[in-house]
Design an enzyme around this catalytic site. Structure first.
Site, PDB file in Angstrom:
ATOM      1  N   MET A   1       0.789  -1.192   0.000  1.00  0.00           N
ATOM      2  CA  MET A   1       0.000   0.000   0.000  1.00  0.00           C
ATOM      3  C   MET A   1       0.831   1.256   0.000  1.00  0.00           C
ATOM      4  SD  MET A   1      -1.396   2.605   1.854  1.00  0.00           S
ATOM      5  CE  MET A   1      -0.193   3.433   2.675  1.00  0.00           C
ATOM      6  N   PRO A   2       2.092   1.217   0.304  1.00  0.00           N
ATOM      7  CA  PRO A   2       2.823   2.482   0.364  1.00  0.00           C
ATOM      8  C   PRO A   2       2.689   3.266  -0.938  1.00  0.00           C
ATOM      9  CG  PRO A   2       4.173   0.689   1.190  1.00  0.00           C
ATOM     10  CD  PRO A   2       2.954   0.071   0.576  1.00  0.00           C
TER      11      PRO A   2
END
Length: 128
Positions: A1-2
């Site tokens: 998700m970064p």
């Protein structure tokens, strides 16, 4: 998700930018254990006339102006992981863009898992 937003001044070669994006992806995977396929990096190039440091436009300054990175992460990473991420991203910037560490800025923004959506669901709903 970064998700990383990387702001750089214009003028870097395409090869440098490609190496920067690949190196930053590796740094995120290695330092916080994010799955490679979930890392998204957006490179935003700015004209030197659109960046001001200490009240001076970069067009009027001799300083190069350092890249700034906003790293949006689902909250929950340890302080040690965040420190490693900051160090890793800074190293990649130094090595690929030949910019010293001093003007580089890395900001980690922790997003609650209820405030981050993936595929129409919150990260919490997806078990993250």
């Amino acid at each position: 998700m970064p998700n990383l937003n990387v702001y750089v001044v214009e003028g870097f070669a395409a090869e440098q930018k490609a190496a920067l994006l690949k190196g930053m992806t590796d740094a995120v995977v290695e330092t916080i254990g994010a799955p490679r396929e979930s890392v998204r990096i957006f490179l935003i190039e700015l004209a030197r006339a659109h960046v001001c440091v200490g009240g001076t436009l970069l067009t009027e300054a001799e300083q190069p102006g350092g890249p700034t990175v906003h790293a949006l992460l689902i909250a929950g990473r340890t302080d040690a992981q965040k420190a490693a991420l900051i160090a890793g991203l800074t190293r990649v910037i130094e090595e690929t863009l030949q910019v010293p560490a001093a003007p580089v800025r890395i900001m980690i923004l922790d997003v609650p898992n209820t405030d981050f959506g993936l595929g129409g669901l919150t990260a919490l709903a997806r078990g993250r």
